[in-house]
Design a protein around this motif. Structure first.
Motif, PDB file in Angstrom:
ATOM      1  N   ALA A   1      26.914  36.795  22.398  1.00 49.00           N
ATOM      2  CA  ALA A   1      26.524  36.880  23.854  1.00 49.00           C
ATOM      3  C   ALA A   1      26.214  38.150  24.397  1.00 49.00           C
ATOM      4  O   ALA A   1      25.096  38.240  25.303  1.00 49.00           O
ATOM      5  CB  ALA A   1      27.988  36.553  24.645  1.00 49.00           C
ATOM      6  N   ILE A   2      26.473  39.347  23.618  1.00 48.83           N
ATOM      7  CA  ILE A   2      25.830  40.533  24.099  1.00 48.83           C
ATOM      8  C   ILE A   2      24.367  40.598  23.623  1.00 48.83           C
ATOM      9  O   ILE A   2      23.767  40.971  24.502  1.00 48.83           O
ATOM     10  CB  ILE A   2      26.512  41.560  23.123  1.00 48.83           C
ATOM     11  N   THR A   3      24.086  39.888  22.511  1.00 50.38           N
ATOM     12  CA  THR A   3      22.505  39.942  21.956  1.00 50.38           C
ATOM     13  C   THR A   3      21.785  38.933  23.198  1.00 50.38           C
ATOM     14  O   THR A   3      20.563  39.366  23.483  1.00 50.38           O
ATOM     15  CB  THR A   3      22.664  39.258  20.785  1.00 50.38           C
ATOM     16  N   ARG A   4      22.609  37.946  23.335  1.00 51.65           N
ATOM     17  CA  ARG A   4      21.528  36.927  24.387  1.00 51.65           C
ATOM     18  C   ARG A   4      21.450  37.797  25.739  1.00 51.65           C
ATOM     19  O   ARG A   4      20.392  37.900  26.440  1.00 51.65           O
ATOM     20  CB  ARG A   4      22.339  35.826  24.793  1.00 51.65           C
ATOM     21  N   THR A   5      22.419  38.462  26.186  1.00 56.19           N
ATOM     22  CA  THR A   5      22.476  39.094  27.441  1.00 56.19           C
ATOM     23  C   THR A   5      21.578  40.087  27.491  1.00 56.19           C
ATOM     24  O   THR A   5      20.615  40.493  28.673  1.00 56.19           O
ATOM     25  CB  THR A   5      23.898  39.667  27.887  1.00 56.19           C
ATOM     26  N   GLY A   6      21.256  40.774  26.510  1.00 54.70           N
ATOM     27  CA  GLY A   6      20.513  41.898  26.325  1.00 54.70           C
ATOM     28  C   GLY A   6      19.025  41.591  26.695  1.00 54.70           C
ATOM     29  O   GLY A   6      18.152  42.369  27.317  1.00 54.70           O
TER      30      GLY A   6
END
Length: 907
Positions: free
Chosen positions: A333-338
């Motif tokens: 999720a962090i990667t997608r949000t980035g």
């Protein structure tokens, strides 16, 4: 965690790490060689280690540092476009210390790690609309901060989801309308200094500075420390699993609202809004320029937030370090949000010019990600690569960026100047075609094609499609040039035709050049001790500060010279380019020249005008045109390089070690073309040495042999020529040109010129050796008109023989695409026209001379007085006639000579 980025701290390490190129820039596939030197007073540590990290992340080699006399040498290869970080570590007590070195290979080809989110634009459009539903309701609190001539106020605005924007604004007291400057802040939790806006207001800006947090701007340090250690600890990772909760959502939108506030003010000039910041402020600069279409320019130093997911491509990821310390969180999720907050994706949407600084030693905002972001920019942008810089301005390592911002970009933006157009060669070429109303160009010859229609013609029987060539000695009105007194008028006609249709006019108002000696040292070239100066010619850019233009030149003068010496000016490549290729065996051209008692000077044409179409809105052409595309009659790169040669002559006239009246000009290939143009338009050059110049140089345009006119009108080479030249590859044919190459040779007259080509069997025939010879031979009537001698024949001599009896000289040497084999022949021929003060020369011609043609090194009979004779030489110049040369070594006076003594001495 406390983060304060953009502020200088610490002292330099005791190891100094440097790559073998000062710039730190290489090509993919290059080997980078490093010098690691111990700079401390004590002995170097015994247990120092090193590690190379590709992309700042992937370890490619490591080991113990082996030093000799305090120096170690390391090397590593960068196979693909990427950065390379060298870390040297050692112990000092219990503390581990490090020194860094940085390099980058093919930075223009570094790509983003992952694709952008498909709904990136929709997401940000929705967030801007959500913010716009909340009125800003700006509240100003004027405060007297004691700065004369400046009005200052604190400002607060309502913002997104019940938050506030807090900042400060300043403007000049006098005046009504001002350009606007928005300053956004680096990472950390701290207050704002009033000087950050008042100093800009003193300089004429309407300056706004906003805090990245919803906090007051002028509390005591204890307040901010409490915030750093409490609710705002690691603020940059807060909410990073969801694009709706990321801390950066509010921060990014506050930048957008700040631009809207500046636009709403009645004292804004309605044109200029500049955004600037470093680190996290650079991150916000990219975002603001990407989100708001009214931003005029962005100025970002070591921007953060670039390539959030770079670790997926083996690159170090910098601030905001989202996936570091992500225990207990959804990393996917962090990667997608980035992707929604990565400046790489905002860069694609920026429509304003950008100035970006990047540090090759930066581990907080690693350079690979910044290059990936900058490479997405479409408008004009300038990147300042800081090879010695980490994240802070230690020892002035970031001064180059600050100087460009303060002395170049900000003055230009404040003056309302447009940034350079920044067109690539295809766009610039297309624009020129549009201006000429050309819809179609004929194809040039393709040496790799098997199709006879596309391949170059090498059949002499098909080489002359045009039966007539324009006469150099006939006026445009058809009347003949009858005497030397007529030549200046005809010469002016030819110069005008070449300027209008081939090489272009130099516009009025080209800025002046100030020459400075950068370094000065002694060295040995060809066994001769010389004093070498590295010179830089700085072009006045006060009328257009966006562009900086400097001419790079080196000058080596024999130290033993007893007075000003002749100088050979050579068009050459930058040292970094030359270093990529092995040196040819034997003496270099410089060796030959300084051994002859002359000075050797190299001018780097690409230092002041790029050798590509992209460069036409930059360099000296772009500076003169204020960054805008040239008109069809204006100069191309060949004429610009010739202009640079004239500026080198200006310098020679001020240097007492060289004799500017005895300046020669030399160049090979495209630089042979430029040397021919310099000789034609600059009468101060005494002698020319033109090598393998081909089409656009001294090969006839009308011949269809090897390279064609159409090769010079396509996107590869059109920038060499005037825009008008493109017509002759489209609506007009080469036979329609009002001039041809033989008339360019005629413009050299009456000055001597040596024309050099290589063997067709070695060099190939692309440059059209016969067409070059024919052009040279056809110029003979003009030389004779001016009481000088041409080649003396129009019969092509082939490889080997030197035609050196006149002011026009020719030799097709046995080698390839080089002038090197012809340097000894050229120098012997040139001795008839130029003379070094360390060697007194006397030249005469006798109709009866002894049967001797070889050179003797023993002294002749003692009738030669007042000097120690070094050598004498008799050279046959046809029939019974001989040219005789005597030379002495550092003599005080002339040699006394008479024909009888010569005969007796040689008898």
């Amino acid at each position: 965690m406390t983060i304060l980025m953009g502020l200088p701290f610490g002292a330099s390490a005791e190891f100094v790490v440097n790559p073998d190129r000062e710039s730190g820039v290489y090509r993919a596939g290059d080997v980078v060689r490093w010098t690691v030197e111990w700079a401390g007073d004590s002995s170097p540590p015994e247990a120092a280690t090193y590690v190379f990290k590709l992309g700042g992340l992937v370890e490619v080699s490591q080991g113990s540092l082996e030093m000799e006399n305090g120096v170690a040498h390391l090397e590593a290869k960068i196979d693909t476009p990427n950065t390379l970080l060298l870390e040297v570590a050692w112990k000092e007590g219990t503390e581990t210390k490090t020194a860094l070195g940085g390099a980058v290979a093919s930075p223009q080809d570094i790509k983003p790690s992952v694709e952008e989110p498909a709904d990136f634009d929709a997401f940000w459009a929705a967030k801007i609309a959500e913010m716009a539903a909340v009125p800003a309701n700006p509240q100003l609190t004027p405060i007297d901060v004691g700065v004369a001539g400046v009005d200052y106020a604190q400002v607060t605005m309502d913002h997104f989801r019940g938050t506030k924007i807090n900042g400060q604004v300043a403007r000049p007291t006098n005046g009504e309308k001002f350009p606007a400057l928005l300053r956004v802040q680096w990472a950390g939790v701290y207050g704002l200094e009033t000087d950050w806006v008042t100093s800009r207001a003193e300089d004429g800006w309407l300056a706004l500075n906003i805090l990245p947090h919803d906090l007051p701007i002028d509390e005591e340090e204890a307040f901010y420390r409490e915030q750093r250690e409490g609710p705002l600890d690691d603020y940059f990772r807060q909410g990073n699993e969801d694009r709706e909760t990321s801390y950066f959502l509010r921060m990014y939108l506050s930048c957008y609202r700040a631009v809207e506030y500046l636009k709403s003010r009645s004292d804004w000039d309605g044109k200029t809004i500049v955004v600037t910041g470093g680190s996290q402020g650079g991150q916000q600069t990219f975002v603001t320029a990407g989100l708001h279409p009214d931003v005029t320019a962005g100025l970002a130093l070591v921007p953060a937030g670039a390539d959030f997911n770079g670790d997926q491509k083996g690159r170090a990821v910098g601030f905001p370090f989202w996936t570091s310390g992500a225990e207990g969180k959804d990393v996917d999720a962090i990667t997608r949000t980035g992707g929604y907050f990565d400046i790489v994706n905002f860069a694609q949407r920026i429509r304003s010019p950008m100035l970006v600084g990047v540090g090759l030693k930066d581990v907080v905002c690693p350079p690979a990600g910044i290059f990936a972001a900058v490479n997405q920019l479409q408008p004009y942008h300038e990147m300042v690569i800081l090879p010695d810089s980490g994240h802070q301005n230690v020892n002035g390592s970031q001064d180059a960026y600050s100087d460009r911002m303060e002395q170049g970009w900000l003055p230009a933006l404040k003056a309302g100047l447009a940034a350079p157009a920044g067109l690539d060669r295809n766009a610039d070429h297309a624009l020129m075609l549009e201006r000429l109303d050309i819809t179609n160009l004929r194809n040039g010859a393709n040496p790799n094609s098997d199709d006879p229609a596309a391949a170059p013609n090498y059949d002499e029987a098909l080489a002359e499609p045009y039966s007539n060539y324009p006469d150099a000695w006939v006026f445009d009105d058809g009347s003949p040039v009858q005497s030397a007194a007529d030549w200046p008028r005809r010469k002016a006609e030819l110069e005008e035709h070449f300027a209008n249709e081939v090489y272009g006019h130099i516009p009025d108002g080209v800025p002046g050049v100030e020459w400075l000696v950068k370094t000065e040292f002694t060295e040995t070239k060809g066994g001769v001790e010389v004093l070498t100066k590295q010179l830089v010619g700085r072009v006045d850019n006060s009328a257009y500060p966006f562009l900086e233009v400097e001419l790079e030149m080196t000058l080596s003068v024999p130290i033993a010279s007893s007075g000003p010496v002749p100088v050979m000016l050579h068009f050459g490549w930058p040292p970094a380019i030359l270093a990529m290729f092995p040196r040819a065996p034997g003496p270099s051209w410089e060796d030959y020249v300084v051994q002859h008692g002359w000075a050797a000077a190299t001018l780097v044409p690409t230092s002041f005008q790029a050798d590509n179409g992209e460069g036409l809105t930059q360099g000296i052409i772009g500076l003169t045109n204020h960054g805008q595309p040239r008109s069809p009659e204006q100069w191309g790169a060949l004429r610009a390089w010739g202009w640079g040669a004239s500026r080198a002559l200006d310098y020679f006239e001020t240097d007492p070690s060289v004799d500017a009246t005895q300046a020669a000009m030399e160049g090979l290939s495209r630089y042979g073309k430029a040397a021919a143009v310099a000789m034609a338009f600059e009468p101060r050059f005494a002698v020319g040495f033109i090598g393998s110049s081909g089409k656009g140089g001294l090969a006839l345009h009308r011949r269809n042999f090897g390279e064609r006119v159409e090769n010079l009108t396509g996107t590869y080479a059109y920038h060499w020529m005037a825009g008008n030249y493109l017509k002759y590859g489209s609506t007009l044919a080469p036979g329609d040109l009002p001039v041809d190459a033989h008339q360019l040779v005629a413009l050299f007259a009456p000055r001597p010129a040596f024309i050099s080509v290589g063997s067709p069997d070695v060099e190939g025939q692309w440059i059209d050796q016969r067409g070059t010879f024919k052009a040279t031979a056809m110029a003979e009537p003009v030389y004779e008109l001016l009481d000088q001698r041409g080649l003396g024949t129009d019969v092509y001599p082939g490889t080997g023989p030197a035609l050196v009896t006149g002011e026009l000289a020719w030799r097709q040497h046995e080698g390839g695409h080089t002038t090197l084999p012809n340097w000894p022949v050229f120098l012997e021929w040139a001795d008839h026209y130029l003379s070094a003060p360390t060697v007194d020369r006397w030249v005469g011609t006798w109709s009866t001379a002894p049967q001797l043609t070889e050179e003797r090194n023993e002294p002749p009979a003692p009738q030669f007085e007042n000097a120690t004779v070094r050598q004498h030489m008799l050279t046959s110049i046809g029939g019974d006639a001989f040219r005789v040369r005597f030379s002495n070594q550092y003599g005080d006076g002339p040699i006394t000579l008479d024909a009888a003594a010569i005969a007796q001495a040689d008898g």
